[in-house]
Design a protein around this motif. Sequence first.
Motif, short mmCIF file in Angstrom:
data_model
loop_
_atom_site.label_atom_id
_atom_site.label_comp_id
_atom_site.label_asym_id
_atom_site.label_seq_id
_atom_site.Cartn_x
_atom_site.Cartn_y
_atom_site.Cartn_z
N ARG A 133 1.20 -21.27 -80.96
CA ARG A 133 1.82 -22.16 -81.96
C ARG A 133 0.73 -22.53 -82.96
O ARG A 133 -0.32 -23.02 -82.57
CB ARG A 133 2.36 -23.41 -81.29
CG ARG A 133 2.96 -24.44 -82.25
CD ARG A 133 3.35 -25.70 -81.48
NE ARG A 133 3.93 -26.70 -82.35
CZ ARG A 133 5.23 -26.96 -82.47
NH1 ARG A 133 6.10 -26.27 -81.75
NH2 ARG A 133 5.66 -27.90 -83.28
N VAL A 134 1.00 -22.29 -84.24
CA VAL A 134 0.09 -22.66 -85.31
C VAL A 134 0.60 -23.93 -85.96
O VAL A 134 1.79 -24.01 -86.31
CB VAL A 134 -0.02 -21.54 -86.38
CG1 VAL A 134 -0.87 -21.99 -87.57
CG2 VAL A 134 -0.57 -20.27 -85.77
N GLU A 135 -0.27 -24.91 -86.12
CA GLU A 135 0.01 -26.13 -86.88
C GLU A 135 -0.94 -26.09 -88.06
O GLU A 135 -2.15 -26.28 -87.89
CB GLU A 135 -0.24 -27.38 -86.04
CG GLU A 135 0.67 -27.52 -84.84
CD GLU A 135 2.03 -28.11 -85.18
OE1 GLU A 135 2.23 -28.54 -86.34
OE2 GLU A 135 2.89 -28.12 -84.30
N ALA A 136 -0.43 -25.81 -89.26
CA ALA A 136 -1.28 -25.64 -90.44
C ALA A 136 -0.99 -26.71 -91.49
O ALA A 136 0.15 -27.14 -91.65
CB ALA A 136 -1.06 -24.26 -91.06
N THR A 137 -2.04 -27.10 -92.20
CA THR A 137 -1.89 -27.99 -93.34
C THR A 137 -1.81 -27.13 -94.60
O THR A 137 -2.34 -26.02 -94.64
CB THR A 137 -3.07 -28.97 -93.44
OG1 THR A 137 -4.30 -28.23 -93.45
CG2 THR A 137 -3.07 -29.94 -92.26
N LEU A 138 -1.13 -27.67 -95.61
CA LEU A 138 -0.91 -26.92 -96.85
C LEU A 138 -1.56 -27.62 -98.03
O LEU A 138 -1.56 -28.85 -98.11
CB LEU A 138 0.59 -26.79 -97.13
CG LEU A 138 1.42 -26.08 -96.06
CD1 LEU A 138 2.89 -26.15 -96.42
CD2 LEU A 138 0.96 -24.65 -95.90
N GLY A 139 -2.08 -26.81 -98.96
CA GLY A 139 -2.60 -27.34 -100.21
C GLY A 139 -1.53 -27.30 -101.28
O GLY A 139 -0.38 -26.93 -101.04
N GLU A 140 -1.93 -27.68 -102.48
CA GLU A 140 -1.00 -27.66 -103.61
C GLU A 140 -0.65 -26.22 -103.96
O GLU A 140 -1.53 -25.38 -104.10
CB GLU A 140 -1.63 -28.33 -104.82
CG GLU A 140 -1.68 -29.84 -104.72
CD GLU A 140 -0.29 -30.46 -104.61
OE1 GLU A 140 0.61 -30.06 -105.38
OE2 GLU A 140 -0.12 -31.34 -103.74
#
Length: 157
Positions: free
Chosen positions: A15-22
């Motif tokens: 399971r990947v939990e990723a943050t996103l940029g603009e």
Amino acid sequence: MGSQLPAPSLKHVFRVEATLGEPLDLGDAPRGRRRIVPLTGGTFAGPELNGNLIPGASADWQIVLADGTTLGDIRYTLQTEAGALLYVQSSGVRHGPAEVLARLGRGEDVGAGEYTFRTATRIETAAPELDWLNMGVFISSGGRRPGGVTYETYLVG
């Protein structure tokens, strides 16, 4: 000739939990609105593999269609706790009712059960002990949340 073929099975890989940029919005192109959404960090965890998402080597190259459906070319790099690098490339689609896609487009918190987000996934690594990843067929289920995305990846057996 009439023998029954085995039904595929799924084995959870991570399971990947990723943050996103603009997002970088390239505008309306012939196939739809082009966007590049950087994956700026995160972690992954599974029964056999755990580690971090490498920022700067991870993004989602999207085409957003007029009805809000998103076609994704998602490429990210993971590093296991043991130091092995994994190149992951997923091709998929996120679709659903127009009002749900509009809420996602505004960055609202929308339950993953309200829309469909699926990908066909390939994983490559130079790590000999993880060579099974190079030979695997994988699918992923995704979920978008404000500021981030989650991918559950499965090996098809």
